[in-house]
Enzyme design. Structure first.
Site, PDB file in Angstrom:
ATOM      1  N   LYS A  61      38.710 109.627  47.581  1.00 46.57           N
ATOM      2  CA  LYS A  61      38.218 108.260  48.414  1.00 46.57           C
ATOM      3  C   LYS A  61      36.753 108.857  49.053  1.00 46.57           C
ATOM      4  O   LYS A  61      36.193 109.971  48.906  1.00 46.57           O
ATOM      5  CB  LYS A  61      39.337 108.237  49.504  1.00 46.57           C
ATOM      6  CG  LYS A  61      40.417 107.211  48.729  1.00 46.57           C
ATOM      7  CD  LYS A  61      41.152 106.796  49.813  1.00 46.57           C
ATOM      8  CE  LYS A  61      42.165 105.936  49.436  1.00 46.57           C
ATOM      9  NZ  LYS A  61      43.495 105.761  50.062  1.00 46.57           N
ATOM     10  N   ARG A  66      49.543 110.551  47.567  1.00 43.47           N
ATOM     11  CA  ARG A  66      49.378 109.635  46.613  1.00 43.47           C
ATOM     12  C   ARG A  66      48.070 109.996  46.042  1.00 43.47           C
ATOM     13  O   ARG A  66      47.119 110.023  46.419  1.00 43.47           O
ATOM     14  CB  ARG A  66      49.154 108.241  47.001  1.00 43.47           C
ATOM     15  CG  ARG A  66      48.746 107.290  46.115  1.00 43.47           C
ATOM     16  CD  ARG A  66      48.527 105.834  46.705  1.00 43.47           C
ATOM     17  NE  ARG A  66      48.503 104.787  45.502  1.00 43.47           N
ATOM     18  CZ  ARG A  66      47.074 104.707  45.270  1.00 43.47           C
ATOM     19  NH1 ARG A  66      45.981 105.251  45.685  1.00 43.47           N
ATOM     20  NH2 ARG A  66      46.985 103.666  44.303  1.00 43.47           N
TER      21      ARG A  66
END
Ligand code: 8Y4
Length: 270
Positions: free
Chosen positions: A215, A249
């Site tokens: 991210k 995840r």
């Protein structure tokens, strides 16, 4: 149907995106075969569950129609049924949830936490598990100016509100996990506070799922492009595990599994 939440953690959820790099007609077939291959690789590397996403929820992404999402996701679930792996489907749309459940999905991963029309009732009428994620705003604009009075207590309040909404509709608590939604309407400081204070998000024994993989926060901390954020992602993921996350995840299944194995060996011998 496989239960994901009943398995002992930490668990690894492998990310399988099926948002098209649009070719014309023959394109969908190619996409599906490639996606199945990526899933097979993640399973061989030890993924506990595969998360299939047909809607791009990346910041700035445009919404996807229901028909498009169904076209991308359902054939892939059907193909993965042969592989004996638990399947999670990343969707907010009740119609996609319904078809995904019929096709064999074990979990609904909803970045909108069952707040869209019909979603709560649909999950209540089924036996699937659900991930309730926190997001401020909508993907297209959520990173424009994220603001909180107190990000941790805002997320805690949101989890509590969604848990009550789910349980009131008949979704047993044992079918639910929470996710702070790293990067979803949050700046770097917000993301760091949520990770640092993850134990405060452990409410009513509801397991936590955390997604930090590749991210933007790592781009901000290290000034690295997407394809160079694996080590940062694994490091932050392991920190999340040490602070109570049950499911990570991730894109990088093999590396994340290794880190978790080391963590478990250390924890078992103290
Ligand atoms: C590279 C690739 C860089 C992807 C960023 C991204 C989460 C999630 C997403 C999460 C849950 C993403 C669908 C964003 N993130 N679902 N979904 N938790 N439950 N961005 O953190 O991976 S998409």
């Amino acid at each position: 149907m496989q239960s994901i939440l009943k398995k002992p953690g930490p668990l690894v959820m492998g990310i399988l995106n099926v948002t098209p790099d649009s070719f014309s007609d023959g394109g969908l077939f190619l996409d599906k075969d490639l996606a199945v291959q990526r899933a097979e690789k993640m399973i061989a590397e030890g993924a506990d569950v595969i998360d299939i996403g047909g809607e791009s929820t990346r910041p700035g992404a445009a919404p996807v129609t229901e028909a498009e999402e169904l076209d991308r996701v359902i054939p892939l679930i059907e193909a993965l049924n042969a592989l004996d792996i638990a399947i999670s489907v990343d969707t907010s749309k009740a119609a996609v949830m319904q078809e995904a459940i019929s096709a064999g999905a074990s979990m609904i991963n909803d970045v909108r936490a069952l707040q869209e029309e019909g979603a709560l009732d649909l999950v209540a009428s089924s036996k699937v598990e659900v991930c309730l994620m926190h997001m401020q705003g909508q993907p297209r604009t959520m990173q424009d100016a994220p603001q909180y009075n107190d990000v941790v207590s805002d997320v805690v309040d949101f989890f509590k509100e969604r848990l009550v909404a789910c349980v009131n509709k008949g979704i047993n608590k044992s079918r639910i996990c929470f996710d702070p939604g790293i990067g979803f309407g949050k700046n770097l400081a917000h993301n760091c506070r949520l990770l640092q204070e993850l134990p405060k998000l452990l409410i009513d024994e509801v397991p936590l799922l955390v997604g930090v993989s590749r991210k933007r926060m790592f781009g901000e901390i290290l000034n690295l492009p997407l394809e160079e954020r694996m080590l940062a992602s694994v490091s932050a993921g392991l920190l999340a595990v040490s602070k109570g996350a049950k499911i990570l995840r991730v894109h990088d299944v093999k590396e994340t599994k290794q880190a978790i194995e080391v963590y478990k060996a250390i924890e078992q011998n103290h």
